[in-house]
Design a protein around this motif. Structure first.
Motif, PDB file in Angstrom:
ATOM      1  N   GLU A 240       0.832  -1.202   0.000  1.00 45.48           N
ATOM      2  CA  GLU A 240       0.000   0.000   0.000  1.00 45.48           C
ATOM      3  C   GLU A 240       0.866   1.252   0.000  1.00 45.48           C
ATOM      4  O   GLU A 240       1.951   1.289   0.585  1.00 45.48           O
ATOM      5  N   VAL A 242       1.103   4.942   1.400  1.00 45.54           N
ATOM      6  CA  VAL A 242       0.554   5.602   2.586  1.00 45.54           C
ATOM      7  C   VAL A 242       0.946   7.080   2.587  1.00 45.54           C
ATOM      8  O   VAL A 242       2.116   7.432   2.397  1.00 45.54           O
ATOM      9  N   TYR A 257       1.205   9.206   9.714  1.00 46.75           N
ATOM     10  CA  TYR A 257       0.795   8.416   8.558  1.00 46.75           C
ATOM     11  C   TYR A 257      -0.724   8.288   8.565  1.00 46.75           C
ATOM     12  O   TYR A 257      -1.354   8.176   9.630  1.00 46.75           O
ATOM     13  N   ASN A 259      -3.593   5.928   6.420  1.00 44.52           N
ATOM     14  CA  ASN A 259      -3.839   4.906   5.400  1.00 44.52           C
ATOM     15  C   ASN A 259      -5.186   4.231   5.659  1.00 44.52           C
ATOM     16  O   ASN A 259      -5.877   4.554   6.644  1.00 44.52           O
TER      17      ASN A 259
END
Length: 308
Positions: A240, A242, A257, A259
């Protein structure tokens, strides 16, 4: 209250303010001298890094070449790994695994940052604690304390003769000792005998500056006023991509972060001065990671309502 008593009281208060201001200025002057001595000297040292996990030993080499400080930390506990700094830009390395890459954080990086002469301390107070002896050396002890009581404080012991650092303790907002760095041996070296991999630094992307006007600080975050946005972007984590924002107060930094939600999550973890705190809302998973106390990480995500 009589006029004479009022005048005496005002004289005492004004004198106290002037005395405290003078002491603070003297303390910062001393601290800046310690920074300058560390940054501009050439030496080898052995550093004992102590925290709740035990003691790690490092070989530290610091050189000042062409007005640029170069620093290398090598672990003495097992694998031949560590990191190298050119100024405050770093690379991680592990010779056993033939690995070299860009560095984000390291347990001992806080020592380099606070001792670097270009480090700016925002909203910190400086107090000269006194003089004592460490490992037989006469030292001057200074304390750097954040005015907000939410960041780390630092106790710095410097050699009374050379003003080079002898020991640095990192103190949590709860006044608990987080970690300590003790110089167990130090001797001067000739900078001409040192070789640093400028080509390696140049070959690795060390977070080039970005146009911060294009970045948006997410409104769901609570960022203390003394921290400023210094980087943003997208980082690959597993399969992924992020989003992240990075903030600094001139000394330490942290990254937030954001996500998509995951099914497995460890809410928090600490390792020396580095902490990680995670929280989920209805749509996203957030993580704060960096060189800040866990309590501050919780403040940063305090507006996020967890749906767990």
């Amino acid at each position: 209250m009589k006029l004479k008593t009022i005048k005496a009281t005002l004289t005492f208060l004004i004198g106290s303010v002037i005395t405290n201001a003078f002491a603070a200025n003297s303390c910062f002057e001393h601290f800046y001298d310690v920074q300058n001595m560390y940054t501009t000297n050439n030496f080898d040292a052995t550093i004992a890094h102590t925290d709740s996990m035990g003691i790690n030993l490092y070989a530290l080499t610091h050189l000042y070449i062409n007005n640029t400080p170069y620093t290398t930390w090598k672990s003495l506990n097992g694998e031949l790994d560590g990191y190298a700094l050119k100024g405050l830009k770093g690379i991680d390395f592990n010779k056993d695994r033939e690995y070299v890459g860009a560095m984000l954080w390291h347990q001992s990086l806080i020592f380099d940052k606070i001792m670097h002469s270009q480090t700016i301390l925002k909203n910190y107070e400086c107090t000269l604690v006194g003089r004592t002896r460490i490992s037989g050396r006469k030292v001057v002890v200074s304390k750097l304390s954040p005015v907000d009581d939410a960041r780390y404080s630092f106790l710095i012991a410097s050699d009374d003769e050379t003003n080079l650092p002898v020991e640095m303790s990192v103190i949590a907002p709860s006044n608990a000792l987080v970690t300590k760095f003790t110089v167990t041996a130090m001797h001067s070296v000739n900078a001409k005998n040192g070789s640093f991999p400028d080509d390696v630094f140049d070959s690795i992307k060390l977070n080039p500056k970005k146009d911060l006007s294009l970045a948006e600080i997410w409104p769901e975050l609570t960022i203390p006023s003394y921290f400023a946005l210094c980087d943003y972007g997208v980082q690959k984590m597993g399969n992924e991509m992020v989003d992240y924002l990075t903030f600094t107060d001139g000394l330490v930094d942290f990254r937030v972060y954001r996500n998509s939600k995951t099914t497995v999550m460890i809410p928090s973890a600490t390792d020396g001065t580095i902490s990680v705190f995670r929280k989920k809302d209805q749509f996203f998973e957030y993580a704060v990671a960096g060189e800040i106390p866990l309590a501050m990480s919780k403040i940063i995500l305090s507006k996020i309502i967890s749906n767990e």
